[in-house]
Design a protein around this motif. Structure first.
Motif, PDB file in Angstrom:
ATOM      1  N   SER A 163       0.832  -1.207   0.000  1.00 37.69           N
ATOM      2  CA  SER A 163       0.000   0.000   0.000  1.00 37.69           C
ATOM      3  C   SER A 163       0.866   1.257   0.000  1.00 37.69           C
ATOM      4  O   SER A 163       0.498   2.281  -0.591  1.00 37.69           O
ATOM      5  N   TYR A 164       2.020   1.189   0.650  1.00 39.85           N
ATOM      6  CA  TYR A 164       2.960   2.319   0.635  1.00 39.85           C
ATOM      7  C   TYR A 164       3.487   2.539  -0.782  1.00 39.85           C
ATOM      8  O   TYR A 164       3.589   3.674  -1.261  1.00 39.85           O
ATOM      9  N   PHE A 165       3.809   1.450  -1.468  1.00 39.34           N
ATOM     10  CA  PHE A 165       4.251   1.532  -2.861  1.00 39.34           C
ATOM     11  C   PHE A 165       3.162   2.141  -3.737  1.00 39.34           C
ATOM     12  O   PHE A 165       3.437   2.978  -4.601  1.00 39.34           O
ATOM     13  N   ILE A 166       1.920   1.726  -3.505  1.00 36.69           N
ATOM     14  CA  ILE A 166       0.789   2.254  -4.281  1.00 36.69           C
ATOM     15  C   ILE A 166       0.658   3.758  -4.069  1.00 36.69           C
ATOM     16  O   ILE A 166       0.428   4.515  -5.030  1.00 36.69           O
ATOM     17  N   TYR A 167       0.805   4.192  -2.813  1.00 36.41           N
ATOM     18  CA  TYR A 167       0.771   5.637  -2.537  1.00 36.41           C
ATOM     19  C   TYR A 167       1.885   6.365  -3.279  1.00 36.41           C
ATOM     20  O   TYR A 167       1.663   7.424  -3.882  1.00 36.41           O
ATOM     21  N   LEU A 168       3.089   5.820  -3.263  1.00 34.54           N
ATOM     22  CA  LEU A 168       4.236   6.478  -3.868  1.00 34.54           C
ATOM     23  C   LEU A 168       4.122   6.576  -5.383  1.00 34.54           C
ATOM     24  O   LEU A 168       4.543   7.577  -5.981  1.00 34.54           O
ATOM     25  N   ILE A 169       3.535   5.573  -6.019  1.00 31.52           N
ATOM     26  CA  ILE A 169       3.554   5.498  -7.477  1.00 31.52           C
ATOM     27  C   ILE A 169       2.287   6.030  -8.147  1.00 31.52           C
ATOM     28  O   ILE A 169       2.294   6.354  -9.335  1.00 31.52           O
ATOM     29  N   HIS A 170       1.187   6.181  -7.424  1.00 30.44           N
ATOM     30  CA  HIS A 170      -0.097   6.402  -8.102  1.00 30.44           C
ATOM     31  C   HIS A 170      -0.238   7.767  -8.764  1.00 30.44           C
ATOM     32  O   HIS A 170      -0.954   7.918  -9.748  1.00 30.44           O
ATOM     33  N   GLU A 171       0.406   8.788  -8.229  1.00 27.50           N
ATOM     34  CA  GLU A 171       0.337  10.110  -8.843  1.00 27.50           C
ATOM     35  C   GLU A 171       1.707  10.494  -9.394  1.00 27.50           C
ATOM     36  O   GLU A 171       2.735  10.075  -8.874  1.00 27.50           O
ATOM     37  N   PRO A 172       1.684  11.282 -10.498  1.00 20.87           N
ATOM     38  CA  PRO A 172       0.556  11.958 -11.156  1.00 20.87           C
ATOM     39  C   PRO A 172      -0.162  11.122 -12.201  1.00 20.87           C
ATOM     40  O   PRO A 172      -1.085  11.594 -12.859  1.00 20.87           O
ATOM     41  N   TYR A 173       0.236   9.843 -12.340  1.00 21.70           N
ATOM     42  CA  TYR A 173      -0.265   9.020 -13.438  1.00 21.70           C
ATOM     43  C   TYR A 173      -1.744   8.721 -13.302  1.00 21.70           C
ATOM     44  O   TYR A 173      -2.462   8.603 -14.299  1.00 21.70           O
ATOM     45  N   MET A 174      -2.217   8.599 -12.074  1.00 21.86           N
ATOM     46  CA  MET A 174      -3.646   8.395 -11.851  1.00 21.86           C
ATOM     47  C   MET A 174      -4.442   9.578 -12.397  1.00 21.86           C
ATOM     48  O   MET A 174      -5.493   9.402 -13.028  1.00 21.86           O
ATOM     49  N   GLY A 175      -3.932  10.786 -12.167  1.00 17.05           N
ATOM     50  CA  GLY A 175      -4.600  11.989 -12.683  1.00 17.05           C
ATOM     51  C   GLY A 175      -4.578  12.037 -14.194  1.00 17.05           C
ATOM     52  O   GLY A 175      -5.571  12.414 -14.832  1.00 17.05           O
ATOM     53  N   TYR A 176      -3.450  11.645 -14.805  1.00 18.87           N
ATOM     54  CA  TYR A 176      -3.356  11.621 -16.273  1.00 18.87           C
ATOM     55  C   TYR A 176      -4.386  10.675 -16.860  1.00 18.87           C
ATOM     56  O   TYR A 176      -5.117  11.011 -17.798  1.00 18.87           O
ATOM     57  N   VAL A 177      -4.425   9.459 -16.305  1.00 19.35           N
ATOM     58  CA  VAL A 177      -5.352   8.436 -16.821  1.00 19.35           C
ATOM     59  C   VAL A 177      -6.798   8.876 -16.629  1.00 19.35           C
ATOM     60  O   VAL A 177      -7.645   8.680 -17.514  1.00 19.35           O
ATOM     61  N   LEU A 178      -7.096   9.491 -15.481  1.00 22.25           N
ATOM     62  CA  LEU A 178      -8.453   9.949 -15.211  1.00 22.25           C
ATOM     63  C   LEU A 178      -8.892  10.994 -16.231  1.00 22.25           C
ATOM     64  O   LEU A 178     -10.014  10.933 -16.758  1.00 22.25           O
TER      65      LEU A 178
END
Length: 362
Positions: free
Chosen positions: A289-304
């Motif tokens: 979950s720590y890895f998910i927090y570290l990696i999710h942005e800004p790519y989550m915003g781009y995909v959204l």
């Protein structure tokens, strides 16, 4: 104060739920579409109100765990070295990695206009000072990789732990905590570090320093906790606003109380999950979950943003609101699963790299 295996698992589950809550915070479609009042309320209820416990909750867990079995200077040295690896190394790596990726998007792909990067100075035009500021406060007080403000504030909390320990441990510990609370309600910050970050960390620290058994207290009144949580969540949702100029002191107090009540609900939920199949699964996801927090942005915003544009193009106008209403529920789950898949691949194929970027053994 010693934590039993059961309560250690409770803390692990809570940390995972807080991290997942952060992902849901970033799943709002509001910045990218025109929402009706009903849709706006719905989006904010899921991505802002229900998740309001997430960041404060992790600060509280961090403060609690840091001062658990704290024995002064020797503990400070040991724990500081541990946090240097788990906080500072990931903070610097992911900040630098995001600068590199942003430069690639801006210069190599020439997509700055699509991702909003054109609103800031291009990476190729950064001065040395710009690069230094990008790790501290360049986006409305946040680092260049804005989600890293949380780690930045947490690192500062770690630095001042000796002072916090002396202040909170003394006979006037409650008074000191109250003063920090008042400053927090005033929404003050110093050099971009929010007093609210220090307060939530200090609250967790105070509980550990004074050996307050919150688990026993929750067990005594667990019959009413979920009902109280529902009441405060609904109250907060009815007055929620992102306009800082429309937040009187009553609003700030209600917000703080709601955060505490929701976090207590999360603690109770974790306590109920311990020993179950879902509880065991969640507890094992602590590092992931720590890895998910570290990696999710800004790519989550781009995909959204790209997904919303695609939906506008291919979906009938009448179905567009239905697609948008699914985003804050389904989209975070997809992101979590994708990032979890990347974590598992890296754990299997590149364990040393994964260990480095998350600052811990895998």
């Amino acid at each position: 104060m010693q934590l039993s295996d059961e309560y250690s698992q409770v803390i692990n589950i809570v940390k995972v739920l807080c991290m997942f809550g952060v992902i849901y915070i970033h799943a709002s479609a509001v910045p990218y579409v025109d929402c009706s009042p009903a849709m706006l309320y719905y989006q904010q209820f899921i991505t802002r109100v229900l998740t309001s416990f997430a960041v404060p909750g992790f600060f509280m867990c961090s403060g609690f765990l840091y001062f658990l079995n704290f024995n002064g200077l020797e503990s400070y040295k040991v724990k500081s070295i541990s946090r240097l690896k788990s906080l500072v190394v990931p903070y610097l790596f992911w900040g630098a990695f995001n600068l590199l990726i942003t430069w690639f998007i801006q210069d190599v792909l020439d997509f700055a206009h699509l991702f909003g990067a054109g609103n800031m100075k291009l990476i190729r035009d950064f001065t040395f000072v710009d690069f230094i500021n990008s790790f501290w406060g360049v986006r409305d007080g946040a680092p260049f990789l804005s989600t890293m403000w949380f780690l930045r504030d947490l690192i500062v909390c770690m630095v001042i732990t000796p002072q916090l320990y002396l202040l909170l441990k003394g006979k006037y510990g409650k008074v000191i905590l109250g003063i920090i609370l008042v400053l927090c309600l005033m929404r003050l910050s110093f050099f971009h570090i929010a007093v609210s970050s220090i307060f939530w960390f200090s609250l967790g620290a105070f509980i550990a320093i004074h050996h307050i058994n919150v688990f026993a207290k929750i067990n005594k009144c667990k019959k009413n906790i979920f009902a109280v949580g529902l009441v405060f969540t609904l109250m907060y949702s009815l007055v929620y606003t992102e306009n800082s100029e429309m937040r009187p002191i009553f609003y700030s107090i209600l917000q703080m109380v709601t955060i505490v009540v929701l976090f207590i609900n999360i603690l109770l939920l974790a306590m109920l999950l311990v020993g179950t199949k879902w509880g065991d699964r969640l507890a094992k996801l602590s590092l992931a979950s720590y890895f998910i927090y570290l990696i999710h942005e800004p790519y989550m915003g781009y995909v959204l943003q790209l997904f919303i544009r695609l939906v506008k193009l291919v979906s009938p106008f009448s179905l567009f609101p239905a697609f948008i209403s699914l985003i804050p529920i389904v989209f975070p789950i997809v992101i979590i699963l994708v990032c979890l898949g990347i974590f598992k691949i890296m754990k299997k194929s590149f364990p040393k790299i994964l260990s480095f970027v998350v600052g811990g053994k895998v």
